[in-house]
Design a protein around this motif. Sequence first.
Motif, mmCIF file in Angstrom:
data_model
loop_
_atom_site.group_PDB
_atom_site.id
_atom_site.type_symbol
_atom_site.label_atom_id
_atom_site.label_comp_id
_atom_site.label_asym_id
_atom_site.label_seq_id
_atom_site.Cartn_x
_atom_site.Cartn_y
_atom_site.Cartn_z
ATOM 1 N N LEU A 41 45.273 30.311 53.524
ATOM 2 C CA LEU A 41 43.905 29.986 52.409
ATOM 3 C C LEU A 41 42.546 29.578 52.291
ATOM 4 O O LEU A 41 42.520 29.648 51.436
ATOM 5 N N LEU A 45 39.281 34.092 51.511
ATOM 6 C CA LEU A 45 39.065 34.226 50.123
ATOM 7 C C LEU A 45 37.523 35.183 51.420
ATOM 8 O O LEU A 45 36.681 35.916 50.910
ATOM 9 N N ARG A 147 47.592 44.906 46.461
ATOM 10 C CA ARG A 147 48.316 43.702 46.802
ATOM 11 C C ARG A 147 48.821 43.787 47.661
ATOM 12 O O ARG A 147 48.357 41.826 48.109
ATOM 13 N N LEU A 226 43.246 40.518 46.123
ATOM 14 C CA LEU A 226 42.759 39.485 46.507
ATOM 15 C C LEU A 226 43.598 38.168 45.021
ATOM 16 O O LEU A 226 44.449 37.414 44.599
ATOM 17 N N THR A 227 43.109 38.835 44.153
ATOM 18 C CA THR A 227 42.380 37.917 42.823
ATOM 19 C C THR A 227 43.997 38.665 41.426
ATOM 20 O O THR A 227 43.938 37.937 40.579
ATOM 21 N N THR A 228 43.938 39.883 42.038
ATOM 22 C CA THR A 228 44.603 40.608 40.702
ATOM 23 C C THR A 228 44.308 41.640 39.443
ATOM 24 O O THR A 228 44.763 42.205 39.446
ATOM 25 N N SER A 229 43.285 40.963 39.325
ATOM 26 C CA SER A 229 42.391 41.702 38.327
ATOM 27 C C SER A 229 41.273 41.008 38.123
ATOM 28 O O SER A 229 40.581 40.048 39.507
ATOM 29 N N ILE A 234 32.578 38.475 38.948
ATOM 30 C CA ILE A 234 33.198 37.924 39.615
ATOM 31 C C ILE A 234 32.967 38.147 41.185
ATOM 32 O O ILE A 234 32.994 36.497 41.447
ATOM 33 N N ALA B 81 38.301 29.707 42.940
ATOM 34 C CA ALA B 81 39.560 30.428 43.478
ATOM 35 C C ALA B 81 39.430 29.895 44.775
ATOM 36 O O ALA B 81 41.015 29.647 45.357
ATOM 37 N N GLN B 85 42.584 26.778 46.120
ATOM 38 C CA GLN B 85 43.397 26.966 48.002
ATOM 39 C C GLN B 85 43.372 26.029 48.425
ATOM 40 O O GLN B 85 44.214 25.708 48.748
ATOM 41 N N THR B 103 40.967 35.981 33.873
ATOM 42 C CA THR B 103 42.220 37.007 35.278
ATOM 43 C C THR B 103 41.743 36.303 36.735
ATOM 44 O O THR B 103 42.278 36.843 37.226
ATOM 45 N N ALA B 104 40.369 36.507 36.695
ATOM 46 C CA ALA B 104 39.749 36.702 38.112
ATOM 47 C C ALA B 104 40.331 35.001 39.278
ATOM 48 O O ALA B 104 40.042 35.095 40.392
ATOM 49 N N ASN B 106 43.690 34.183 38.612
ATOM 50 C CA ASN B 106 45.069 35.123 39.151
ATOM 51 C C ASN B 106 46.027 34.495 40.610
ATOM 52 O O ASN B 106 46.960 34.079 40.666
ATOM 53 N N GLY B 107 45.055 35.620 41.518
ATOM 54 C CA GLY B 107 45.440 34.982 42.999
ATOM 55 C C GLY B 107 46.035 33.998 43.031
ATOM 56 O O GLY B 107 46.977 33.912 43.785
ATOM 57 N N LYS B 110 48.428 31.910 41.654
ATOM 58 C CA LYS B 110 49.851 32.276 41.729
ATOM 59 C C LYS B 110 50.183 31.859 43.268
ATOM 60 O O LYS B 110 51.264 31.627 43.576
ATOM 61 N N ALA B 111 49.434 31.906 43.846
ATOM 62 C CA ALA B 111 49.501 30.986 45.590
ATOM 63 C C ALA B 111 49.914 29.502 45.676
ATOM 64 O O ALA B 111 51.083 28.898 45.393
#
Lengths: 310, 339
Positions: A41, A45, A147, A226-229, A234, B81, B85, B103-104, B106-107, B110-111
């Motif tokens: 964690l 990133l 993913r 990592l972010t899924t979308s 970003i 994000a 975390q 959306t950005a 989401n990872g 989800k974690a």
Amino acid sequence: MKIKISADHIRLLIPLVSLAVLLVAVFWLQPRAMSYLGLNLLFNLAVPIALATIAQMLVIAVNDLDLSIGTFVSFAACVTAVYMPSTPLLGIFILAVAIAAYAFMGMIIHLRDLPSIVVTLGMSFVWGGLAVLILPSPGGQAPVWLRSMMTAQTPIIPFAIVASLVIGIVAHLIVMKSTLGVAIRGVGGNARSVSRAGWSVLRIKVAAYALSGFFSVLAGMALVGLTTSADANIALRYTLLSIAGVILGGGEFVGGRVSPIGAVVGALTLTLAGSFLSFLRISPDWQIGAQGAVLIVVLGLRLIFSRREA
Amino acid sequence: MTFKTILLATAAVLSAAVLPHAANADTSGKKIALSNNYAGNSWRQAMLTSWDKVTKPAVAAKKVAAADAFTTAENQATEQAAQIQNMILQGYDAIVLNAASPTALNGAVKAACDAGIIVVSFDGIVNEPCAWRIAVNFKEMGRSQVEYLSKRLPQGGNLLEIRGLAGVFVDDEISAGIHEGVKQFPQFKIVGSVHGDWAQDVAQRAVAGVLPSLPDVAAVVTQGGDGYGAAQAFEAAKRKTPIIVMGNREDELQWWKKQKDANAYETMSVSIAPGVSTLAFWVAQQILDGKQVKKDLTVPFLRIDQANLEDNLKSTQKGGVANVEYSQADAEKVIADAK
């Protein structure tokens, strides 16, 4: 008995020591971080940031500066999230064209002798606009393989650490060991002597920019994994983060003096510094300042050591 | 020190495992964090102040163990994000989230869910299915304005529509609601539409520019932050002031109060209260309490009418937005309404 430490070693030692000190401090503040999940964690990133830092380092190695990395990584992320799951071939084609555009940008900068800061700043608006065209509102989806790769459960050592090591070693082999890498650093050091030795500076610069584009694309893909979308904005932070990472990792703006492993360590250190400040519960008004302070301390240390060297 | 902390953590884990669970889950030991992406305008500042105002007494009353607010420095999704975390590592039981991107994150969200953390997003919501969403029904906000006007002007009339910032989702939604309302009450006709960008000065310029070409305007439908500017434009053009729907901004309410005292001017005002952060806080607390809560909830609007104008104006800061903090009971009602 005297151990001789070369300048290059010191160059790498300071970022490593800074990272270790920060890591100990984070573990002390937050013992939960001292685990497989915790390390993942803390550092996952940092993987795309490390890739973007390598991309920036390749440009810095030829004495240029790339201010478009943040928007280019965002663009690559949007392409990945929009095209990769359904039409992977089209996605790969677009990304390949983008890398070619990067190489072309390097060519223009060299041939017309343009300041790279101006050209890349201009290009950053182009990439930003293309990203919005491809993905007008946030969305898209990470391809399944990407993913699962970015969330892989590697044995014993967390994926984020394994990936950082791989990135560092591959970049080290390319930049420090390969002929092309030596030539790239040579152009940064003394372009005239490189060309007198019979090399084409143009080709070397184009190669450096193409490699940089390639690593940026990888950064965008890793980020989407990592972010899924994705989101057209970003990765805007990556421009400054990547420059800071290169410098923190022992690189210099001129002279072709760069260190790939140091750059990866620099990216990890920057990410960790953010977490450290957040664990300290420093008010957000002070956080940017505190991040800057961390940078200044590390750079200050480097200055002291390099003075002593001289 | 590290050893001691580990010892304490181990002891805590052991005691949690050994002690039998109370029938109704107790939230007094639960920690809630607020992850906020931006604090640079009056709405967000009011949102953070509301959070403090409601959560501090809640912590003191042992409703929850902690309710810490974190704001990212640069309003960037990647930074937020990382912040989420970090919150997982800090051992929070729930994260209340105003997201930089739908959306950005989401990872990271989800974690957090995978780590057993409740994630409640509001205002800037996330579309990761494991999170809860407290969304604003902007369409209804637009429609309700026309409904109000249909009561004030049963015979109907011409409407001027002031829109927000072009290309932003919120602007499309409110405008769609207004047009839906006009379809529902066909005695109204939209004779002009301008973009006021949710700013009084822009709205004033835009309305002043379009006014000469308009027939008699009976009412102005707005999106908030533009009502005062519209009023100024009508005044400058020496035209009769229509019914202008306001958007809870302090300058708008001031103007309304002055008109009300001078010539019994009557209108209404509607917007979203920044205190919605406290609603999200209580919803998170209710979920931790073991309540069944639907994943998609809707924020009630804060509507100001002729009767409660003075009260709302008194509690609104100069240059701010009318606000309301929500209570545990409000959250229970929103949850029950969604069922």
